[in-house]
Design a protein around this motif. Structure first.
Motif, PDB file in Angstrom:
ATOM      1  N   UNK A  17       0.946  -1.106   0.185  1.00 51.48           N
ATOM      2  CA  UNK A  17      -0.140   0.009   0.018  1.00 51.48           C
ATOM      3  C   UNK A  17       0.907   1.377   0.226  1.00 51.48           C
ATOM      4  N   UNK A  18       1.830   1.180   0.756  1.00 52.72           N
ATOM      5  CA  UNK A  18       2.837   2.611   0.754  1.00 52.72           C
ATOM      6  C   UNK A  18       3.734   2.550  -0.785  1.00 52.72           C
ATOM      7  N   UNK A  37      -3.702  -4.929  -8.007  1.00 50.60           N
ATOM      8  CA  UNK A  37      -2.336  -5.289  -8.247  1.00 50.60           C
ATOM      9  C   UNK A  37      -1.437  -5.358  -7.232  1.00 50.60           C
ATOM     10  N   UNK A  38      -1.765  -4.472  -6.199  1.00 44.05           N
ATOM     11  CA  UNK A  38      -0.997  -4.327  -5.065  1.00 44.05           C
ATOM     12  C   UNK A  38      -1.225  -5.855  -4.050  1.00 44.05           C
ATOM     13  N   UNK A  39      -2.660  -6.119  -3.917  1.00 43.75           N
ATOM     14  CA  UNK A  39      -2.986  -7.399  -3.168  1.00 43.75           C
ATOM     15  C   UNK A  39      -2.213  -8.713  -3.979  1.00 43.75           C
ATOM     16  N   UNK A  43       0.639  -9.592  -1.662  1.00 37.98           N
ATOM     17  CA  UNK A  43       0.176 -10.435  -0.425  1.00 37.98           C
ATOM     18  C   UNK A  43      -0.158 -11.916  -1.078  1.00 37.98           C
ATOM     19  N   UNK A  44      -1.008 -11.810  -2.027  1.00 34.51           N
ATOM     20  CA  UNK A  44      -1.307 -13.202  -2.573  1.00 34.51           C
ATOM     21  C   UNK A  44      -0.278 -14.067  -3.246  1.00 34.51           C
ATOM     22  N   UNK A 120       5.778  -4.101  -6.105  1.00 32.10           N
ATOM     23  CA  UNK A 120       5.317  -4.793  -4.778  1.00 32.10           C
ATOM     24  C   UNK A 120       5.979  -5.961  -4.644  1.00 32.10           C
ATOM     25  N   UNK A 121       6.227  -7.014  -5.743  1.00 32.48           N
ATOM     26  CA  UNK A 121       6.880  -8.158  -5.783  1.00 32.48           C
ATOM     27  C   UNK A 121       8.323  -7.990  -5.196  1.00 32.48           C
ATOM     28  N   UNK A 122       9.099  -7.339  -5.782  1.00 34.40           N
ATOM     29  CA  UNK A 122      10.530  -7.016  -5.185  1.00 34.40           C
ATOM     30  C   UNK A 122      10.580  -6.813  -3.718  1.00 34.40           C
TER      31      UNK A 122
END
Length: 178
Positions: A17-18, A37-39, A43-44, A120-122
């Motif tokens: 989120x940040x 996309x963030x989730x 996270x997922x 987000x993934x990195x």
């Protein structure tokens, strides 16, 4: 202190989120698409942990979320040779996931989401790296492991801070977004 091999979902979600809040300062993307996309990439991606559970507990059903959650809390303090994630959480997997997702977002003509997904993934990978055990040469070799433990994995304090940051940032975004 309870330890786990990787950081918890609340922390991963908060970091995503940040990253999303920084991202929306530069790109105009609908909130619902940004959240998806963030989730997914923040996270997922941890859903691959179920393969660890399935290997060690073949009786569980991968679609039975209450059973998986119960098993998670039973095994949260284990620290054995199994690593909860698959090779997708290692350097080669990060390259593969970022490359495939970038190609996907370019093909559907939303290339800016490739930046968000990769970021987000990195970030997910880096948080896991500095909070627990990794096999940096996977899937080619599982013999080399790194166990940094710089951040406390699954500690109440870090989870509370991350959750608070997430909620404050979400409220600020919703309240002040034009």
């Amino acid at each position: 202190m309870l330890t786990k091999v990787s950081m918890d979902s609340v922390t991963h979600g908060s970091i995503s989120v940040l990253i999303g809040f920084i991202f929306i300062q530069f790109y105009d993307v609908p909130l619902w698409l940004l959240l998806i996309v963030m989730f997914v990439f923040g996270v997922l991606v941890d859903y691959d942990h179920v393969f660890y559970y399935k290997r060690k507990h073949p009786e569980i059903k991968l679609w039975n979320l209450p059973q998986l959650i119960k098993l998670y809390f039973k095994t949260v303090d284990e620290r054995d040779e199994f690593i909860y994630h698959t090779w997708l959480h290692e350097p080669f997997g990060v390259l593969v996931v970022c490359g495939v997702s970038s190609l996907f977002f370019w093909l559907i003509n939303i290339p800016e989401l490739a930046i968000l997904a990769s970021s987000c993934y990195v970030a997910h990978y880096l948080v896991d790296l500095i909070s627990g055990k990794m096999k940096p040469l996977a899937p080619f070799s599982n013999k080399v492991t790194i166990d940094l433990k710089i951040l406390p994995a699954n500690a109440f304090t870090i989870t509370g801070i991350a959750l608070g940051t997430f909620l404050i940032a979400l409220v600020i975004f919703i309240a002040f977004k034009p």
